[in-house]
Design an enzyme around this catalytic site. Structure first.
Site, short mmCIF file in Angstrom:
data_model
loop_
_atom_site.label_atom_id
_atom_site.label_comp_id
_atom_site.label_asym_id
_atom_site.label_seq_id
_atom_site.Cartn_x
_atom_site.Cartn_y
_atom_site.Cartn_z
N GLU A 47 0.73 -1.10 -0.10
CA GLU A 47 -0.03 -0.15 -0.17
C GLU A 47 1.01 1.18 0.21
O GLU A 47 1.92 1.41 0.91
CB GLU A 47 -0.69 0.20 1.29
CG GLU A 47 -1.98 1.07 1.25
CD GLU A 47 -2.78 1.09 2.55
OE1 GLU A 47 -3.30 1.99 2.86
OE2 GLU A 47 -2.61 0.13 3.31
N ARG B 26 5.18 -12.94 9.80
CA ARG B 26 5.84 -11.65 9.43
C ARG B 26 7.15 -11.59 10.04
O ARG B 26 7.42 -12.19 11.37
CB ARG B 26 4.99 -10.33 9.89
CG ARG B 26 4.49 -10.21 11.34
CD ARG B 26 3.71 -9.13 11.73
NE ARG B 26 4.41 -7.98 11.81
CZ ARG B 26 4.38 -6.92 11.17
NH1 ARG B 26 3.75 -6.71 10.27
NH2 ARG B 26 5.36 -5.84 11.57
N LYS C 175 4.54 1.05 8.80
CA LYS C 175 4.82 2.27 8.05
C LYS C 175 4.31 3.28 8.72
O LYS C 175 4.79 4.23 8.87
CB LYS C 175 4.10 2.07 6.63
CG LYS C 175 4.74 1.32 5.58
CD LYS C 175 4.21 1.42 4.21
CE LYS C 175 3.77 -0.01 3.45
NZ LYS C 175 2.28 -0.04 3.72
#
Ligand code: ATP
Ligand code: MG
Length: 603
Positions: free
Chosen positions: A61, A306, A316
């Site tokens: 994204e 992850r 982020k």
């Protein structure tokens, strides 16, 4: 690739490789067609059989700069495609209108290239953006409505929440659940036209309000949002939810293996449900057949753990906060776990690839110690980085018998290999003279036990130079050493016959006072003082380490005069350093410490 990376080959297997190998052996995707661009079933049916054996995708994204966690995903997705004769798509997942920015888009393109990957393969580009599929997603939503699999719900958000139930309680049907297809279509079109205010209605998939998986209790798939999208502008008043958009994006792009992190495991049943509904022929109430929208076989979602790295945050949004609060100098601050930050810190693509290989791919979450990342950098740089001497906390050392032995004002040429294992890389040259710079920490008035460096009447070798015997030091009023004195012992110059006749226990580094250059050197410590700064909902800002950056004025040897931005060095005894990509130039030498020589963190 570095020799360190090659040593790790052949590739270690993991559960994803096993799945792919099994799919290839069974020809699971062998009959897929690919029309050269993303599209629906009819579009791909006109194309030839896909020459790509698998298709993976990396779908960031564009709401920030990528971090080390994304690197894990990039190496995984692009790496699997490369290793199995496939293609990896780079897709901007820009379905959320509010947060995206073209600055981030460009930064993502740069960093994927820097890691060594290319979305252009077999002469065509596989760079896509999810917002290009909005028309298709809208069509898919109408398709679900027509086939009785979606409805417009106009309950308030609170009512919807109350009716969802929980782990122990089944949900309750919305009063709007029984609407006819015609009514749903009219309402959905009204949503699209901007006739329904933000938040007043959502489109929901019609699945099962009593499902034990709460994600299957009629999840929302479209919402109203009056917002300007960075790519589609004001064209849309309604936007697809991520969980609806993502499977469709994968299917349009004919992805075979859609790899995501474990948080999405609970979404997999919806992923499969949705694609099954959109890729089957349906009979409408009036008897008409509605052809499948999407091609078969469908992509499959697989989840892996992850990356969590100690002493940093990998989100982020949180990294954006550090930047906007001015806690770091920017996204590329060398303390940041962003890929631009790591690059400026001196990390190489090879060192990150090595890291990705060493941490592997598993299905259980864990924390990786930051020191293993540093270990990969050392292993990559050790065989490559040119050596140099630098004195980070300089104090002068005066050779009191220099004039008598060597002649007043004279200098003595010394040399050292650029790299100890690569004689073909040549020699560095520098001058010894009456005064040289040494590290303040290399002298003690009264040596602690085990200290073999300079103290009165001890002998040490100045590396690549002569053996000296310390005679004492001068101090200022506060007792701080201002100068160290020593006598040079004749016939001990490194590399000359008999030079090692005088035995010493200590060897110290130095730079000459006649030819050393001044440099700004930045020494970094952990960005956070807690290993898991954001675990358990803690405010990560509270555990920022106030001592994470120390900037010193150092002296470095003259071979660094023409060093280029981004060049990597090992400063002997001090660690690995990189010439700063942004600020370093011939008139202003700036070095960042990338890593110390040994692991000093795991104490
Ligand atoms: P962030 O919270 O930092 O924005 P995200 O997962 O929302 O992370 P995306 O831009 O959606 O970020 O991520 C693109 C891809 O990178 C996704 O497929 C995601 O699974 C993967 N990814 C993101 N963070 C990590 C991580 N820490 N470890 C491994 N993969 C990750
Ligand atoms: Mg995100």
């Amino acid at each position: 690739m570095s020799s360190a990376t090659e040593k790790e080959s052949p590739k270690v297997s993991n559960f994803l490789r096993q799945i792919i190998e099994s799919d290839l052996a069974h020809g699971t995707y062998a009959q897929r067609h690919w029309a050269g661009s993303p599209g629906d079933a009819a579009h791909h049916a006109q194309g030839p059989l896909d020459t790509a054996k698998i298709r993976t995708r990396f779908p960031p994204e564009p709401n920030g700069y990528l971090h080390i966690g994304h690197a894990k995903s990039i190496f995984l997705n692009f790496g699997l495609a490369r290793d199995y004769g496939g293609v990896c798509h780079l897709r901007f997942d820009d379905t959320n209108p509010e947060k995206e920015d073209t600055e981030f888009v460009n930064a993502i393109l740069d960093v994927v290239k820097w890691l060594g990957f290319d979305w252009a393969t077999n002469g065509s580009s596989h760079l896509y953006q999810a917002s290009d599929y909005f028309d298709f997603m809208y069509q898919a939503a109408e398709h679900l409505i027509q086939t009785g699999h979606a409805y417009v719900d106009e309950q308030s958000a609170e009512q919807m929440k109350a009716h969802r139930g929980d782990f122990n309680t089944p949900g309750q049907d919305s009063p709007f659940r029984g609407r006819t297809c015609e009514e749903n279509l009219l309402r959905f079109r009204a949503m699209r036209q901007g006739e329904v205010p933000d938040g007043a209605a959502v489109l929901r998939a019609k699945i099962d309000m009593a499902s034990p998986n709460i994600n299957l209790r009629d999840p929302a798939i479209y919402r109203i949002r009056t917002a300007t999208h960075h790519h589609t502008g004001d064209r849309w008043r309604i936007y697809p939810m991520y969980t609806f958009a993502h499977p469709i994006e994968d299917a349009l792009e004919q992805i075979t293996h859609s790899i995501c992190t474990l948080e999405f495991e609970d979404q997999r049943p919806f992923y499969d449900w949705l694609l099954a509904r959109l890729s089957e022929d349906s009979t409408l109430p009036d008897g008409r057949i509605l052809k499948a929208l999407l091609a078969s076989p469908n992509p499959k979602q697989y989840e892996f753990a992850r990356l969590n790295l100690t002493y940093v945050v990998t989100s982020k949004r949180k990294l954006a906060q550090l930047v906007s609060l001015g806690k770091v100098m920017g996204w590329d601050d060398p303390r940041m776990p962003t890929l631009v930050g790591l690059r400026r810190r001196g990390y190489t693509p090879e060192s990150l690839q090595l890291f990705a290989e060493r941490i592997g791919v598993t299905k259980s979450d864990s924390w990786i110690d930051y020191s293993s990342l540093e270990g990969c950098l050392r292993d990559d740089l050790d065989p490559k980085a040119a050596r140099a001497m630098a004195v980070l906390d300089p104090v002068p050392l005066v050779i009191t018998n220099w004039d008598a032995l060597m002649g007043a004002g004279s200098t003595d040429a010394c040399h050292a290999p650029v790299h100890p294992h690569h004689p073909e890389r040549g020699q560095r040259h520098f001058q010894f003279s009456k005064t040289v710079w040494i590290e303040r920490g290399d002298y003690e008035d009264t040596p602690p036990k085990g200290f073999f460096r300079l103290y009165p009447s001890n002998k040490v070798r100045l590396k690549y130079g002569h053996v000296i015997e310390c005679t004492g030091a001068s101090h200022d009023a506060s007792g701080r050493v201002t100068e160290v004195q020593a006598q040079l012992i004749p016939d001990t110059k490194s590399g000359t016959p008999g030079s090692d006749s005088v035995k010493v226990k200590g060897v110290i580094t130095w730079v000459g006072s006649t030819d050393a250059l001044q440099a700004q050197v930045r020494l970094y410590d952990r960005l956070f003082s807690l290993a898991q700064p954001d675990a358990g909902g803690k405010d990560f800002i509270d555990s920022l380490n106030p001592q994470s950056l120390q900037s010193v004025t150092a002296y470095v040897e003259p071979s660094l005069a023409q060093s280029q931005p981004d060049a990597k060095f090992q400063f002997e005894r001090h660690g690995y350093f990189v010439a700063d990509r942004v600020e370093h130039n011939e008139g202003n030498l700036v070095f960042n410490r990338s890593a110390s020589l040994k692991d000093t963190w795991a104490k």
